[in-house]
Design a protein around this motif. Structure first.
Motif, PDB file in Angstrom:
ATOM      1  N   UNK A  75       4.944   5.406  -8.164  1.00 27.04           N
ATOM      2  CA  UNK A  75       5.807   6.579  -8.034  1.00 27.04           C
ATOM      3  C   UNK A  75       7.160   6.301  -8.683  1.00 27.04           C
ATOM      4  N   UNK A  76       7.895   7.360  -9.043  1.00 22.06           N
ATOM      5  CA  UNK A  76       9.237   7.153  -9.610  1.00 22.06           C
ATOM      6  C   UNK A  76      10.153   6.364  -8.674  1.00 22.06           C
ATOM      7  N   UNK A  77       9.952   6.496  -7.363  1.00 21.01           N
ATOM      8  CA  UNK A  77      10.797   5.768  -6.407  1.00 21.01           C
ATOM      9  C   UNK A  77      10.673   4.259  -6.583  1.00 21.01           C
ATOM     10  N   UNK A  78       9.486   3.780  -6.938  1.00 17.87           N
ATOM     11  CA  UNK A  78       9.288   2.336  -7.111  1.00 17.87           C
ATOM     12  C   UNK A  78      10.065   1.807  -8.314  1.00 17.87           C
ATOM     13  N   UNK A  82      14.230   4.088  -4.021  1.00 12.72           N
ATOM     14  CA  UNK A  82      13.818   5.013  -2.969  1.00 12.72           C
ATOM     15  C   UNK A  82      14.888   6.048  -2.639  1.00 12.72           C
ATOM     16  N   UNK A  83      14.443   7.146  -2.032  1.00 18.28           N
ATOM     17  CA  UNK A  83      15.364   8.210  -1.635  1.00 18.28           C
ATOM     18  C   UNK A  83      16.242   7.724  -0.476  1.00 18.28           C
ATOM     19  N   UNK A  84      17.546   7.995  -0.565  1.00 18.47           N
ATOM     20  CA  UNK A  84      18.488   7.598   0.471  1.00 18.47           C
ATOM     21  C   UNK A  84      18.450   8.635   1.597  1.00 18.47           C
ATOM     22  N   UNK A  85      18.032   8.179   2.785  1.00 20.06           N
ATOM     23  CA  UNK A  85      17.812   9.082   3.912  1.00 20.06           C
ATOM     24  C   UNK A  85      19.092   9.806   4.328  1.00 20.06           C
ATOM     25  N   UNK A  92      20.124  16.470  -0.283  1.00 17.75           N
ATOM     26  CA  UNK A  92      20.348  15.827  -1.581  1.00 17.75           C
ATOM     27  C   UNK A  92      19.377  14.659  -1.732  1.00 17.75           C
ATOM     28  N   UNK A  93      18.569  14.721  -2.771  1.00 14.90           N
ATOM     29  CA  UNK A  93      17.568  13.672  -2.988  1.00 14.90           C
ATOM     30  C   UNK A  93      18.119  12.664  -3.995  1.00 14.90           C
ATOM     31  N   UNK A  94      18.806  11.680  -3.464  1.00 13.82           N
ATOM     32  CA  UNK A  94      19.464  10.685  -4.289  1.00 13.82           C
ATOM     33  C   UNK A  94      18.789   9.337  -4.126  1.00 13.82           C
ATOM     34  N   UNK A  95      18.570   8.641  -5.243  1.00 16.33           N
ATOM     35  CA  UNK A  95      17.876   7.355  -5.233  1.00 16.33           C
ATOM     36  C   UNK A  95      18.851   6.206  -5.002  1.00 16.33           C
TER      37      UNK A  95
END
Length: 376
Positions: A75-78, A82-85, A92-95
């Motif tokens: 996945x792009x997160x890897x 990862x998305x910062x909770x 806001x979906x920030x890595x």
């Protein structure tokens, strides 16, 4: 020669000494790094593709390196983090990009063509524009060079043409062929050597110097001739590939410790100007016709024929084959002598190949000599 140029030369020599039979790939990755282009390595597992990339990253002080193996489940997160909770709670979906590709100067992605369409689409923009959309922001990446690796070329109908085209430089990597090099590799003594270092700032200075390398008008004329002949043969490199090939030529000249591109540097573009793997040989032939003189082409042909003859010895060491091979090598030696008489100014280059043929003759002779047993 400046200190930075000396360090560049030392790095190349050290890598060549440590990684045997990887001279062209080492030059390729250094050219890619200096020109800020991307490089693809194609070859079986265990041929030092990742080791070479990691080694180079460790030689660049203060640089950041990222390495990952892609699969269809990646996945792009890897790759990007990862998305910062905490931010996600506010929509806001920030890595979290720490220690990920978005912060790396040199990146190695193994099995580059095995990734899912989601990750490959994310990579396209990062590779081409060196930017990464992180939440509501578009972040600049410090990426200098991405090295992609694969065991095989992508299939034509796999929809990977856009990604394949992003790699300006493409090299094949094979297993070690020389017996002596194989023994040296198994002993592992070369891996104990102290490797030279260069700082990130010094590398950036070399990249700036690379942009300053002069390209004479005759280079542009020669490139236009090559472009025309390629088109006549139905081979049409993209305008982007042609334009960026000049930065490759500048980097090649700089590695040779020069501040001006020479005609012979164009030979390096045999790793650049083909679009399809089936075009490789034809593109190489066209480039060599324009960038090599008569003697250079002849010496290369002699070396290639001698290689084929000696490879045959590994398959058949019968007396009849050895005798036939010996005659062929002697015939090549005679051809070299005639060439030396005709082109005395190239005596040094011709002598190098002549010495190689003498060594080949010695190997052939030794292969048929029966050991003499001592009396009991």
């Amino acid at each position: 020669m400046s200190d930075n140029m000396k360090k560049l030369k030392q790095i190349k020599e050290a890598l060549n000494n440590k990684y045997m039979e990887r001279e062209s790939q080492i030059e390729g990755i250094l050219v890619a790094l200096l020109s800020r282009q991307h490089l693809l390595l194609i070859g079986p597992p265990g041929t030092a593709k990742s080791a070479l990339s990691m080694e180079l990253s460790q030689m660049i002080d203060e640089s950041k390196y990222f390495q990952w193996l892609l699969t269809k489940y990646t996945t792009p997160d890897e790759v990007f983090g990862g998305i910062m909770l905490k931010d996600m709670e506010h929509g806001i979906y920030k890595h979290n990009t720490e220690n990920k590709m978005a912060e790396a100067h040199l990146v190695f992605l193994d099995e580059i063509f095995k990734g899912s369409s989601e990750i490959l689409n994310s990579l396209l923009k990062a590779i081409n524009e060196r930017t990464f959309e992180n939440g509501t922001e578009e972040v600049d990446m410090p990426l200098m060079t991405l090295v992609g690796a694969s065991n095989e070329y992508p299939e034509e109908d796999a929809g990977l043409n856009a990604l394949f085209d992003r790699f300006m430089l493409r090299f094949e990597v094979d297993t070690i062929k020389s017996r002596d090099n194989l023994i040296a590799m198994m002993k592992g003594t070369r891996h104990l050597q102290q490797m030279p270092k260069i700082s990130l700032e010094e590398l950036e200075n070399l990249q700036f110097l690379c942009e300053m390398v002069d390209i004479p008008d005759e280079i542009y004329e020669k490139m236009a001739d090559i472009w025309q002949e390629l088109r006549d043969e139905g081979i049409v490199p993209s305008d982007r590939r042609l334009q960026r090939s000049y930065s490759i030529l500048q980097a090649k000249a700089l590695i040779e410790q020069r501040q001006i591109v020479e005609i012979k540097d164009i030979l390096f573009l045999e790793h650049v100007l083909w679009e399809d793997v089936e075009q490789k040989v034809q593109v190489s032939d066209i480039i060599r016709r324009h960038a090599q003189d008569v003697v250079s082409r002849m010496l290369e042909a002699v070396n290639e024929e001698a290689d084929d003859i000696m490879k045959g010895l590994n398959k058949s060491d019968s007396t009849s084959y050895v005798l036939e091979a010996t005659q062929k090598i002697k015939s090549l030696s005679k051809e070299l002598k005639e060439t030396k008489t005709k082109y005395p100014v190239r005596s040094r280059d011709i002598e190098i190949v002549s010495e190689r043929l003498k060594r080949d003759l010695g190997i052939l002779t030794n292969s048929v000599l029966e050991p003499i047993e001592e009396p009991v």
